[in-house]
Design a protein around this motif. Structure first.
Motif, PDB file in Angstrom:
ATOM      1  N   CYS A 405       0.833  -1.201   0.000  1.00 34.28           N
ATOM      2  CA  CYS A 405       0.000   0.000   0.000  1.00 34.28           C
ATOM      3  C   CYS A 405       0.869   1.252   0.000  1.00 34.28           C
ATOM      4  CB  CYS A 405      -0.933   0.018   1.216  1.00 34.28           C
ATOM      5  SG  CYS A 405      -2.350  -1.091   1.068  1.00 34.28           S
ATOM      6  N   THR A 406       0.449   2.271  -0.713  1.00 32.43           N
ATOM      7  CA  THR A 406       1.135   3.555  -0.702  1.00 32.43           C
ATOM      8  C   THR A 406       0.814   4.285   0.603  1.00 32.43           C
ATOM      9  OG1 THR A 406      -0.713   4.719  -1.739  1.00 32.43           O
ATOM     10  CG2 THR A 406       0.864   3.638  -3.208  1.00 32.43           C
ATOM     11  N   GLY A 435      -6.295  -1.951  -7.154  1.00 31.85           N
ATOM     12  CA  GLY A 435      -6.800  -3.263  -6.771  1.00 31.85           C
ATOM     13  C   GLY A 435      -6.041  -4.396  -7.430  1.00 31.85           C
ATOM     14  N   ASN A 436      -5.772  -4.267  -8.724  1.00 28.00           N
ATOM     15  CA  ASN A 436      -5.017  -5.308  -9.433  1.00 28.00           C
ATOM     16  C   ASN A 436      -3.585  -5.409  -8.915  1.00 28.00           C
ATOM     17  OD1 ASN A 436      -7.026  -6.261 -11.250  1.00 28.00           O
ATOM     18  ND2 ASN A 436      -6.778  -4.425 -12.501  1.00 28.00           N
ATOM     19  N   ARG A 437      -3.017  -4.260  -8.531  1.00 30.90           N
ATOM     20  CA  ARG A 437      -1.656  -4.276  -7.979  1.00 30.90           C
ATOM     21  C   ARG A 437      -1.609  -5.087  -6.685  1.00 30.90           C
ATOM     22  NH1 ARG A 437      -0.280  -0.515  -4.276  1.00 30.90           N
ATOM     23  NH2 ARG A 437      -1.737   0.999  -5.180  1.00 30.90           N
ATOM     24  N   LEU A 438      -2.601  -4.900  -5.823  1.00 31.36           N
ATOM     25  CA  LEU A 438      -2.618  -5.614  -4.544  1.00 31.36           C
ATOM     26  C   LEU A 438      -2.947  -7.095  -4.735  1.00 31.36           C
ATOM     27  CD1 LEU A 438      -4.400  -2.889  -2.396  1.00 31.36           C
ATOM     28  CD2 LEU A 438      -1.986  -3.497  -2.361  1.00 31.36           C
ATOM     29  N   LEU A 439      -3.858  -7.420  -5.641  1.00 27.64           N
ATOM     30  CA  LEU A 439      -4.165  -8.830  -5.898  1.00 27.64           C
ATOM     31  C   LEU A 439      -2.957  -9.547  -6.489  1.00 27.64           C
ATOM     32  CD1 LEU A 439      -7.820  -8.898  -7.309  1.00 27.64           C
ATOM     33  CD2 LEU A 439      -7.016  -9.357  -5.002  1.00 27.64           C
ATOM     34  N   ALA A 457      -7.167 -14.397  -4.428  1.00 22.89           N
ATOM     35  CA  ALA A 457      -8.164 -13.606  -3.707  1.00 22.89           C
ATOM     36  C   ALA A 457      -9.122 -12.970  -4.691  1.00 22.89           C
ATOM     37  CB  ALA A 457      -7.481 -12.530  -2.855  1.00 22.89           C
ATOM     38  N   SER A 458     -10.336 -12.747  -4.224  1.00 24.57           N
ATOM     39  CA  SER A 458     -11.349 -12.022  -4.990  1.00 24.57           C
ATOM     40  C   SER A 458     -11.537 -10.659  -4.342  1.00 24.57           C
ATOM     41  CB  SER A 458     -12.672 -12.779  -5.005  1.00 24.57           C
ATOM     42  OG  SER A 458     -12.511 -14.060  -5.591  1.00 24.57           O
ATOM     43  N   ALA A 459     -11.797  -9.654  -5.174  1.00 26.74           N
ATOM     44  CA  ALA A 459     -11.885  -8.293  -4.644  1.00 26.74           C
ATOM     45  C   ALA A 459     -13.029  -7.548  -5.306  1.00 26.74           C
ATOM     46  CB  ALA A 459     -10.572  -7.538  -4.866  1.00 26.74           C
ATOM     47  N   GLY A 460     -13.613  -6.645  -4.537  1.00 24.66           N
ATOM     48  CA  GLY A 460     -14.648  -5.746  -5.037  1.00 24.66           C
ATOM     49  C   GLY A 460     -14.283  -4.313  -4.717  1.00 24.66           C
ATOM     50  N   LEU A 492     -11.288  -9.247  -9.979  1.00 23.54           N
ATOM     51  CA  LEU A 492     -11.639  -7.955  -9.401  1.00 23.54           C
ATOM     52  C   LEU A 492     -12.870  -7.427 -10.127  1.00 23.54           C
ATOM     53  CD1 LEU A 492     -10.826  -5.416  -7.631  1.00 23.54           C
ATOM     54  CD2 LEU A 492      -9.592  -4.622  -9.637  1.00 23.54           C
ATOM     55  N   VAL A 493     -13.866  -6.983  -9.364  1.00 25.34           N
ATOM     56  CA  VAL A 493     -15.100  -6.458  -9.948  1.00 25.34           C
ATOM     57  C   VAL A 493     -15.390  -5.105  -9.313  1.00 25.34           C
ATOM     58  CG1 VAL A 493     -17.602  -6.767 -10.147  1.00 25.34           C
ATOM     59  CG2 VAL A 493     -16.077  -8.714 -10.492  1.00 25.34           C
ATOM     60  N   ARG A 494     -15.753  -4.147 -10.142  1.00 21.04           N
ATOM     61  CA  ARG A 494     -16.139  -2.821  -9.644  1.00 21.04           C
ATOM     62  C   ARG A 494     -17.653  -2.764  -9.485  1.00 21.04           C
ATOM     63  NH1 ARG A 494     -17.072   1.873 -12.616  1.00 21.04           N
ATOM     64  NH2 ARG A 494     -16.040   0.955 -14.422  1.00 21.04           N
ATOM     65  N   PHE A 495     -18.095  -2.173  -8.380  1.00 17.83           N
ATOM     66  CA  PHE A 495     -19.520  -2.124  -8.070  1.00 17.83           C
ATOM     67  C   PHE A 495     -20.276  -1.280  -9.088  1.00 17.83           C
ATOM     68  CE2 PHE A 495     -23.046   0.215  -6.156  1.00 17.83           C
ATOM     69  CZ  PHE A 495     -23.861  -0.837  -5.767  1.00 17.83           C
ATOM     70  N   GLU A 496     -21.432  -1.782  -9.472  1.00 16.43           N
ATOM     71  CA  GLU A 496     -22.374  -1.044 -10.307  1.00 16.43           C
ATOM     72  C   GLU A 496     -23.738  -1.097  -9.625  1.00 16.43           C
ATOM     73  OE1 GLU A 496     -22.337  -2.663 -14.196  1.00 16.43           O
ATOM     74  OE2 GLU A 496     -20.197  -2.295 -14.524  1.00 16.43           O
ATOM     75  N   PRO A 497     -24.541  -0.041  -9.759  1.00 21.79           N
ATOM     76  CA  PRO A 497     -25.834  -0.002  -9.054  1.00 21.79           C
ATOM     77  C   PRO A 497     -26.725  -1.207  -9.328  1.00 21.79           C
ATOM     78  CG  PRO A 497     -25.300   2.165  -9.932  1.00 21.79           C
ATOM     79  CD  PRO A 497     -24.250   1.231 -10.450  1.00 21.79           C
ATOM     80  N   ARG A 498     -26.643  -1.790 -10.523  1.00 14.82           N
ATOM     81  CA  ARG A 498     -27.495  -2.943 -10.832  1.00 14.82           C
ATOM     82  C   ARG A 498     -27.181  -4.125  -9.910  1.00 14.82           C
ATOM     83  NH1 ARG A 498     -24.612  -6.788 -13.059  1.00 14.82           N
ATOM     84  NH2 ARG A 498     -22.688  -6.281 -14.189  1.00 14.82           N
TER      85      ARG A 498
END
Length: 767
Positions: A405-406, A435-439, A457-460, A492-498
């Protein structure tokens, strides 16, 4: 092209040094003029003031345009900018009137007093701990005490030292500016010594230069010698401008540091000013009164002064005791806060600290994003290596996150194998890159004892939106993380309102499914399994269906994932098991030897994890009068590799005599190795290998299908082909050695009565 973060920070620091250097050189120029030119043409001596304050205006303006600056800090520096402008006007007027030698005039005093008021407003406007009415009353009394004492000192001491012929207006102006400078010094000092402040503490301490020069300069302008008066006249405003530039530079550097403010534990000397004011006033009373009083009266006054001194000393001792007690309380409070806001195992901030930090950034309107990281299949790893080694692994994960982490990012452990990182950016591309850097960092092998473990790991990621609080942002990241799990893990998945809408729909459907199980809305269909050689009915697979009273038919593709996520798969699976066994017992009672020997029931991994599942199966068999060989439990490859508990459950079922089928065989990554560790009786070739083999166009499918048949034959296992849809597929599979198969070509899933009718009917035509 976007600069790297370190390069951008370096460039920002370099730009912030420019006004500092300008202000410093302005002060150096004034000193050189004092040494070389003396009193000749003082116009040039006053030139440093406008230059240094112009640099101060620019430095304040520049810091108000900085990114990630909290709103209270921005307001503070905006007021500092206005104060610097007012003092800059003072410097220009003082320079233009320098050669008139008119002393302190209204033209100089007015903008200077406005600047002092603006400075005081800036410091008084800083947010701080909530004050009670008693605290405000004490502050007003302290301010009044200091103001009265400094007024008396200026009027009876400083102004008495003024040269003969000094105008009364000049004395009044000097007293007002002097008292204002003292009050400003108190305000600035208390703000700089506060335990918690939104403005950088070092910057605040540097800014005390302004009121100090104001007080000293005012005294020397009235009562000082010509040389000292000239030096302070030309240096006071340049020093103030330099202090503003340095303070702005320190504030800029503080923005690039992590949010780790060290509390101030020492007592501020500015708290002693009210006591100093009392002592100074008492001494002044003695000095003035002693000139016209008798010895007896002077004795009374001296006695009063001694009493006042004793009271002040007593108060100072009480203040010291209170300060020591408060210091101990603060240490204990800091330790309790550390324990309450940090994770015991990893030392990282915990969920509460993470939410507080995220909430503070949201309140300050700073750009933020939450990254939620969950270690894939950690339960299986923990069951394999043991809890102690699992804790070591989690500690190593936390250390790797801390290292990667920076300084602007804050890692935290939320609980179990779930971690979070607070990102100082709401740009989708930048957040996903972090996120991809940490994964990627977590993908490198970990060494625990003598074992080397490879984790995924999985990340959101959830970007902070308008009007969202910290809980909502973290919940959105959690939803995105589960979407990453469902998409195949290690992603890695970015949140979307749907996604939130899908989650709400799933929750609604889960509630309706719970009611549906209780109300008897579910039913079973049975897909026959045929002998591909004789055409006779060999067995059947129980398939659950849901007829919703309002929605109508709900596909298993919709409600089975909901049942697995919500945990309803356990009661649903228990109902299917008992219903299927009860139906087989009825068929055997009606059709006797013509009934199928066994019924196939699908079992979810959550059922296999349940400690009482083996007893549940035994109870169902006992209640329905079936033998263990009358039941075939179908499990997927992912269930088998779930951990030691699942493997022990499967072994216990096999030892009981229940037969086990490996469903969707061939789709996993370790299918062959499973056959050695898994007590399998039946291999069910996945439908994906059956599709298209009749045409012979896909040599890979043909090879896998043939290999599974030969493998089953050598291992003396039963091979069943799923998804047969035409005669050509049936013929090809039978030629490969498959004895049993199921699919729409022979029969679709049927109600219990129709499936029972097949048991009494003639064999189907399979030729």
């Amino acid at each position: 092209m976007t600069l790297p973060e370190s390069a951008a920070a370096s460039r920002s620091h370099t730009g912030g040094l420019v006004p500092v250097l300008v202000a410093v050189w302005a002060n150096v120029g004034v000193l050189v003029w004092l040494l070389l030119r003396g009193r000749d043409d003082v116009f040039w001596g006053y030139l440093g003031g406008p230059i240094a304050l112009a640099a101060g205006v620019y430095a304040s303006w520049r810091i108000t345009r900085a990114d990630r600056l909290p709103a209270p800090v921005r307001t503070f520096w905006l007021r500092m900018e206005l104060a610097a402008i007012s003092l800059g006007v003072t410097a220009v007027v003082a320079q233009l009137r320098a050669n008139n030698n008119t002393g302190m005039s209204m033209w100089v005093a007015t903008p200077m007093m406005i600047g002092v008021v603006l400075l005081m407003t800036a410091f008084l406007g800083l947010p701080g701990p909530r004050r009670t009415a008693l605290c405000w009353l004490r502050a007003v009394l302290d301010t009044f005490t200091i103001a009265v004492a400094s007024t008396l000192v200026f009027w009876y001491v400083v102004l008495d030292l003024a040269p003969a012929g000094t105008q009364l207006s000049a004395k009044v102006i000097a007293a007002v500016l002097g008292v204002g400078g003292v009050l400003l010094l108190v305000v600035v000092g208390k703000a700089a010594a506060a335990p918690e402040t939104v403005v950088d503490g070092a910057a605040l301490r540097v800014l005390t230069t302004g009121p100090l020069t104001c007080v000293v300069g005012t005294i020397l302008l009235i009562a000082g010698e010509d040389g000292a008066r000239l030096a302070l006249s030309v240096l006071a405003l340049p020093l103030t401008g330099a202090s503003i530039c340095v303070g702005a530079y320190l504030q800029r550097r503080a923005l690039d540091r992590p949010d780790t403010a060290a509390p101030v534990t020492g007592r501020s000397l500015f708290n002693l000013l009210p006591f100093a004011a009392v002592v100074a006033t008492a001494g002044l009373v003695i000095s003035v009164s002693a000139q016209d009083m008798s010895a007896r009266q002077r004795t009374v006054i001296i006695g009063a002064f001694l009493i006042a001194g004793c009271v002040v000393a007593r108060q100072l001792l009480s203040l010291r005791e209170n300060t020591l007690a408060l210091r101990g309380i603060r240490r204990q409070q800091a330790e309790l806060e550390r324990l309450a806001l940090s994770d015991n195992l990893t030392g990282l901030p915990n969920r509460a600290r993470f939410l507080v930090a995220l909430g503070e950034r949201l309140d300050a309107k700073q750009r933020s994003a939450a990254l939620l990281i969950d270690v894939d299949d950690f339960k299986m790893i923990n069951d394999t290596i043991g809890p102690a080694a699992g804790d070591q692994l989690l500690f190593q994960v936390s250390q790797r996150l801390r290292e990667q982490c920076t300084p602007a990012e804050m890692p935290a452990r939320l609980g179990g194998d779930e971690f979070a990182v607070l990102l100082p950016d709401d740009d989708p591309a930048a957040a996903e890159a972090a996120g991809n850097r940490l994964l990627l960092a977590l993908a490198d092998p970990f060494r625990v004892g003598d074992q080397q473990l490879l984790l995924h790991a999985s990340a959101g990621i959830a970007l902070a939106g308008h009007d969202e609080n910290a809980d909502e942002v973290l919940r959105n990241a959690d939803i995105a993380m589960y979407a990453a799990k469902e998409s195949g893990k290690a992603s890695l998945v970015r949140f979307e309102p749907r996604m939130r809408d899908d989650m709400i729909n799933h929750a609604t459907l889960a509630g309706e499914l719970r009611n549906g199980i209780a109300r008897g809305e579910l039913r079973l269909l049975y897909q026959p399994v045929f002998d591909l050689v004789t055409g006779g009915l060999h067995g059947c697979e129980a398939l659950v269906r849901w007829q919703h009273p309002q929605r109508g038919f709900v596909s298993p593709v919709e409600f089975i994932p909901v049942a697995e996520r919500s945990g309803l798969i356990v009661p649903l699976g228990a109902w299917v098991l008992r219903e299927a066994c009860t139906q087989l017992a009825e068929w055997q009672a009606v059709h006797g030897a013509g009934a199928v020997e066994a019924v196939n029931v699908n079992v979810a991994v959550r059922q296999l994890r349940s400690a009482g599942f083996v007893d549940e199966v035994a109870a169902v068999l006992s209640d329905t009068g079936l033998r263990p060989r009358n039941l075939i439990l179908e499990v997927t490859e992912s269930s088998v590799v779930d951990g030691w508990q699942v493997r022990e459950t499967l072994q216990a079922l096999h030892d009981m005599g229940v037969r086990l089928a490996l469903d969707d065989f061939g789709t996993g990554q370790s299918s062959l190795s499973l056959l050695r560790a898994f007590p399998v009786d039946v291999l069910k070739l996945d439908k994906s290998f059956v599709d298209g083999i009749a045409e012979g166009a896909d040599r890979g499918r043909l090879a896998v299908a043939a290999a599974v048949a030969q493998l089953a034959e050598h291992l003396q296992l039963k091979a069943v082909a799923e998804g047969i849809e035409n005669q050509e597929q049936l013929n090809r599979l039978r030629d490969m050695g498959y004895r049993y198969g199921q699919g729409f070509f022979m029969a679709k899933p049927l109600p219990a009565a129709d499936c029972g009718a097949l048991m009494a009917a003639d064999p189907v035509q399979v030729a």
